[in-house]
Write an enzyme that holds these catalytic residues in place. Sequence first.
Site, short mmCIF file in Angstrom:
data_model
loop_
_atom_site.label_atom_id
_atom_site.label_comp_id
_atom_site.label_asym_id
_atom_site.label_seq_id
_atom_site.Cartn_x
_atom_site.Cartn_y
_atom_site.Cartn_z
N GLY A 38 0.82 -1.20 0.00
CA GLY A 38 0.00 0.00 0.00
C GLY A 38 0.85 1.25 0.00
O GLY A 38 2.07 1.19 0.25
N PHE A 42 3.06 10.05 2.67
CA PHE A 42 4.48 10.16 2.98
C PHE A 42 5.19 8.81 2.96
O PHE A 42 6.38 8.74 3.25
CB PHE A 42 4.70 10.78 4.37
CG PHE A 42 3.89 12.02 4.61
CD1 PHE A 42 4.12 13.16 3.86
CD2 PHE A 42 2.89 12.05 5.56
CE1 PHE A 42 3.38 14.30 4.06
CE2 PHE A 42 2.13 13.19 5.77
CZ PHE A 42 2.38 14.32 5.01
N ASP A 153 -8.28 8.14 16.62
CA ASP A 153 -8.77 7.92 15.25
C ASP A 153 -9.26 6.48 15.07
O ASP A 153 -8.96 5.83 14.08
CB ASP A 153 -7.66 8.23 14.24
CG ASP A 153 -8.20 8.37 12.81
OD1 ASP A 153 -9.40 8.68 12.65
OD2 ASP A 153 -7.42 8.17 11.86
#
Length: 345
Positions: A38, A42, A153
């Site tokens: 993946g 960055f 998150d």
Amino acid sequence: MPLFGSKKETAKKSSKKDKDEGKMPAVEDKYILKDLLGTGAFSQVRLAEVKEDPSRVVAIKIIDKKALKGKEDSLENEIRVLRRLQHPNIVQLMETYEDREHVYLIIELVTGGELFDRIVEKGSYTEKDASDLIRQVLEAVDYMHDQGVVHRDLKPENLLYYSPDEDSKIMISDFGLSKMEDSGIMATACGTPGYVAPEVLAQKPYGKAVDVWSIGVIAYILLCGYPPFYDENDANLFAQILKGEFEFDSPYWDEISESAKDFIRQLMCVDVEKRYTCKQALGHPWISGNAASTENIHSSVSEQLKKNFAKSRWRQAYHATAVIRQMRLFATKQVIVRRKLSESQ
């Protein structure tokens, strides 16, 4: 100073020969890089074999230093957090490397896929299955909270199955927004909008309770296949969240137990003081007892998951930086409104 640790830590990893030559060990000395798994803004993630034992495979997150410039603190924070956490339901950081151009995070490889994808693929799925999933997440987050870490998150995309096995455990990943409580007051509007707690949107100081709210949202989706808060207009979405406005719509919730609904209400309580902690949630009958129904709800839940999450605006937009910026603007407006109301009284 190396991004991933102190000079003292780096020295421990270096051999005598490396010290004599004045260089750090390279990732290629120990690992053979393989397929690309993946990519991110960055970084990229590659599959890798351990040279000494090719049967052992890991994931290596390769971070571009140039692209990361100005955001080094965020990476250092993520590494500090991962080093502190050792739990069977948290993806482990095994070791780190660094060269002039990149930082390498050697991460435990999980191969079971994303949470929602696995549910859709199942032939049978019950409240009890959802309860078992949420229990694992609660146990891991409770441990994190005991360690002074807030994830900030939590969302389905960050919940991965360890392996393709039918009885595979669930793993929490992606600690890029996590924070240690001892590193200062948290008031930054961050996270993924549909899962973010009201106090974050209101730009109030917040803590561990934001993770509990997110788990409540995930539990809601696991039982019906659609999100508790949704609107094409982000300002309307945020207004719903601030008020805690959600429903148990018919017919999707008709067969769901009252215990499950009570559990969700306790986690998605707007009042932070009344919201359950992870420990309280783990003691709820829907998690710790036999209150979760064993009736098969796969057909209705999987149909809604495919409709609402597969290649949907929900999944795509909630990765967007633009939406996070809108959250911050909305939060700022809320502060201004409250200030004006206070001054007028």
